[in-house]
Design a protein around this motif. Structure first.
Motif, mmCIF file in Angstrom:
data_model
loop_
_atom_site.group_PDB
_atom_site.id
_atom_site.type_symbol
_atom_site.label_atom_id
_atom_site.label_comp_id
_atom_site.label_asym_id
_atom_site.label_seq_id
_atom_site.Cartn_x
_atom_site.Cartn_y
_atom_site.Cartn_z
ATOM 1 N N LEU A 34 0.788 -1.226 0.000
ATOM 2 C CA LEU A 34 0.000 0.000 0.000
ATOM 3 C C LEU A 34 0.826 1.286 0.000
ATOM 4 O O LEU A 34 0.495 2.216 -0.737
ATOM 5 N N PRO A 35 1.900 1.406 0.824
ATOM 6 C CA PRO A 35 2.652 2.672 0.773
ATOM 7 C C PRO A 35 3.173 3.004 -0.631
ATOM 8 O O PRO A 35 3.133 4.155 -1.051
ATOM 9 N N MET A 47 -3.572 9.713 3.791
ATOM 10 C CA MET A 47 -4.642 8.733 3.639
ATOM 11 C C MET A 47 -4.102 7.318 3.740
ATOM 12 O O MET A 47 -4.757 6.432 4.310
ATOM 13 N N VAL A 48 -2.898 7.081 3.203
ATOM 14 C CA VAL A 48 -2.272 5.766 3.357
ATOM 15 C C VAL A 48 -2.071 5.462 4.839
ATOM 16 O O VAL A 48 -2.328 4.352 5.311
ATOM 17 N N GLY A 49 -1.595 6.466 5.589
ATOM 18 C CA GLY A 49 -1.424 6.281 7.029
ATOM 19 C C GLY A 49 -2.732 5.982 7.730
ATOM 20 O O GLY A 49 -2.795 5.130 8.627
ATOM 21 N N LEU A 274 9.523 3.233 2.044
ATOM 22 C CA LEU A 274 9.937 4.557 1.586
ATOM 23 C C LEU A 274 11.423 4.792 1.865
ATOM 24 O O LEU A 274 12.134 5.399 1.060
ATOM 25 N N PHE A 275 11.896 4.289 3.023
ATOM 26 C CA PHE A 275 13.312 4.404 3.379
ATOM 27 C C PHE A 275 14.178 3.665 2.365
ATOM 28 O O PHE A 275 15.213 4.168 1.918
ATOM 29 N N PRO A 288 11.618 -1.978 -4.014
ATOM 30 C CA PRO A 288 11.425 -1.611 -2.606
ATOM 31 C C PRO A 288 10.308 -2.392 -1.914
ATOM 32 O O PRO A 288 10.421 -2.713 -0.728
ATOM 33 N N GLN A 289 9.225 -2.712 -2.645
ATOM 34 C CA GLN A 289 8.150 -3.488 -2.027
ATOM 35 C C GLN A 289 8.635 -4.871 -1.620
ATOM 36 O O GLN A 289 8.426 -5.316 -0.489
ATOM 37 N N GLY A 290 9.276 -5.560 -2.539
ATOM 38 C CA GLY A 290 9.763 -6.901 -2.231
ATOM 39 C C GLY A 290 10.832 -6.899 -1.166
ATOM 40 O O GLY A 290 10.849 -7.746 -0.268
#
Length: 451
Positions: A34-35, A47-49, A274-275, A288-290
């Motif tokens: 989702l991020p 909204m994601v938060g 995000l980092f 980054p997701q994986g």
């Protein structure tokens, strides 16, 4: 067998562990996706938060009634139905991607620009707006997280109460640790599922697999988990969202849970993808997701291993307090390492420490709560612990996601390092006020209950 030897948990607890493991997929799968998906779907960082923390805000009003239901009616039905609700909720993630987004309905508005209702001419934009909102991805993600919160409130209250019902002072820490481990072990599986499967087969496929496992969890519970919590007739009592256990032990343990989840779930998990993207860090060539899925899974695996170790250690000591304090310090060190991380190795080491600190406190913390709480109030006490933990976990994404865009990652992670130390102070003050000593024995609650 050594003093740290582990005995096989009762069969009922093994069934609880299996059920919570399967349903945990739905809790973890959303974090690595989702991020990063927010920008694609046009969902703001705030909204994601909100979506990520919505389940915890719902549990604020659901935890206390769930605990009261357990104390009144027992554990079996709330546990089974809670798992079923979580399974249904996970399918909401699939709907969020399958149903058309607001932008995809524009062709309808263009083909039917106006509609005449008697003498009134109505613009299509007017009547399309509620439809667009209803099928927007963020609407379904939010609804799914709300439903997940309702189900998980029942699951958490019942799982810990079952463990308390089947334990004594010599096995309570171990049993609480393995149950907590079962609850959280499904989470890293969901993180890996969300990160890797979404990279290989798409986001909808990852959500679908998680939903199938989550529904299977309710079947396991229905077949294998009996009633364990029989209390007196309390049918005349009302059940209210604010009907929580406000005793010193419940509030003390809840405050520790608040701090740990604020930093661990609310800050680390909500910002890690995000980092990684900003620092261009990757594992096994994954995006980054994986990569975030693997790091978060490693963190929770570390936590799960130390949950068992921490719980067993507390069962072999005269007091559980030193074990709790030691693991809070480990969490402090982990966040300091995270604030200075600049490579995959640095980040991996920080995640191991953070996971060890988080996990090592879980078993002893819940065992301490059970030590100091009469059996007939354990459901409500678990609800209090969950309420305060959910406030921490809910505030975390809403605070951390906007702030990292303003001040960066290092200051946020450094600030999180202070949180476990503050939790340790709260623990000592609360334990001393309740028992008159900083090092209460493991049987303090049992003696108090008998007097």
């Amino acid at each position: 067998m050594s003093r740290l030897g582990f005995n096989r948990p009762p069969t009922v607890l093994l069934a609880v562990i299996a059920s919570t493991f399967f349903v945990g997929f739905g809790g973890g799968v959303v974090f690595p996706i989702l991020p990063n998906l927010g920008a694609v779907l046009g969902i703001s960082a705030f909204m994601v938060g909100v979506i990520l923390s919505a389940n915890r805000w719902v549990r604020l009003v659901a935890n206390a009634p769930a605990g009261a239901l357990v104390d009144r009616y027992g554990t079996r039905k709330p546990f089974v139905y809670g798992l079923l609700i979580e399974g249904i909720a996970t399918f909401g993630y699939v709907l969020a991607l399958v149903l058309p987004a607001a932008a995809s309905l524009r062709w309808i508005a263009e083909s039917l620009p106006t509609a005449a209702i008697g003498p009134v001419v109505v613009s299509a934009d007017w009547w399309m707006t509620p439809i667009a909102v209803a099928v927007a991805p963020e609407t379904w993600f939010l609804l799914a997280r709300v439903l997940w919160g309702l189900g998980s409130a029942a699951v958490f209250a019942t799982a810990y109460t079952i463990a308390a019902d089947l334990s004594d002072s010599g096995s309570r820490g171990t049993n609480m640790g393995v149950v907590r481990g079962g609850i959280t072990m499904g989470f890293p599986a969901g993180l890996v599922l969300g990160g890797i499967v979404s990279s290989l087969a798409g986001n909808a496929a990852a959500f679908t697999v998680a939903a199938a496992f989550a529904l299977a969890a309710s079947v396991v519970a229905y077949r294998l988990v009996p009633e364990t919590h029989v209390t007196g007739d309390r049918s005349g009592e009302s059940i209210k969202p604010w009907d929580i256990d406000t005793s010193v032990p419940a509030v003390t343990v809840g405050l520790v849970n608040f701090g740990l989840l604020f930093a661990y779930i609310g800050a680390l998990f909500a910002t890690l993808v995000l980092f990684l993207n900003e620092n261009e860090l990757s594992l096994l060539g994954l995006d980054p997701q994986g990569t975030s899925g693997l790091f978060m899974a490693g963190t929770v695996l570390s936590a799960s291993a130390f949950m068992l170790l921490g719980g067993r250690l507390s069962d072999t000591r005269e007091s559980r307090t030193p074990v709790l304090l030691a693991f809070l310090v480990v969490s402090f060190v982990g966040f300091l390492l995270l604030a200075r991380a600049s490579s995959v190795l640095d980040l991996g080491l920080a995640c191991v420490f953070i996971g060890a600190g988080q996990g090592g406190t879980s078993g002893p913390m819940m065992a301490l709560l059970a030590d100091l709480t009469p059996d007939e109030r354990m459901g409500r006490a678990s609800g209090t612990n969950n309420v305060l933990g959910d406030i921490g976990g809910g505030l975390g994404p809403m605070v951390s996601l906007p702030l990292v865009e303003t001040v960066g990652f290092a200051p946020i992670y450094a600030a999180c390092a202070v949180v476990p130390l503050a939790a340790g102070v709260a623990l000592l003050l609360g334990v001393h006020r309740e028992t008159g000593t900083f090092l209460p024995g493991r049987t303090a609650g049992e003696a108090g209950a008998e007097s």
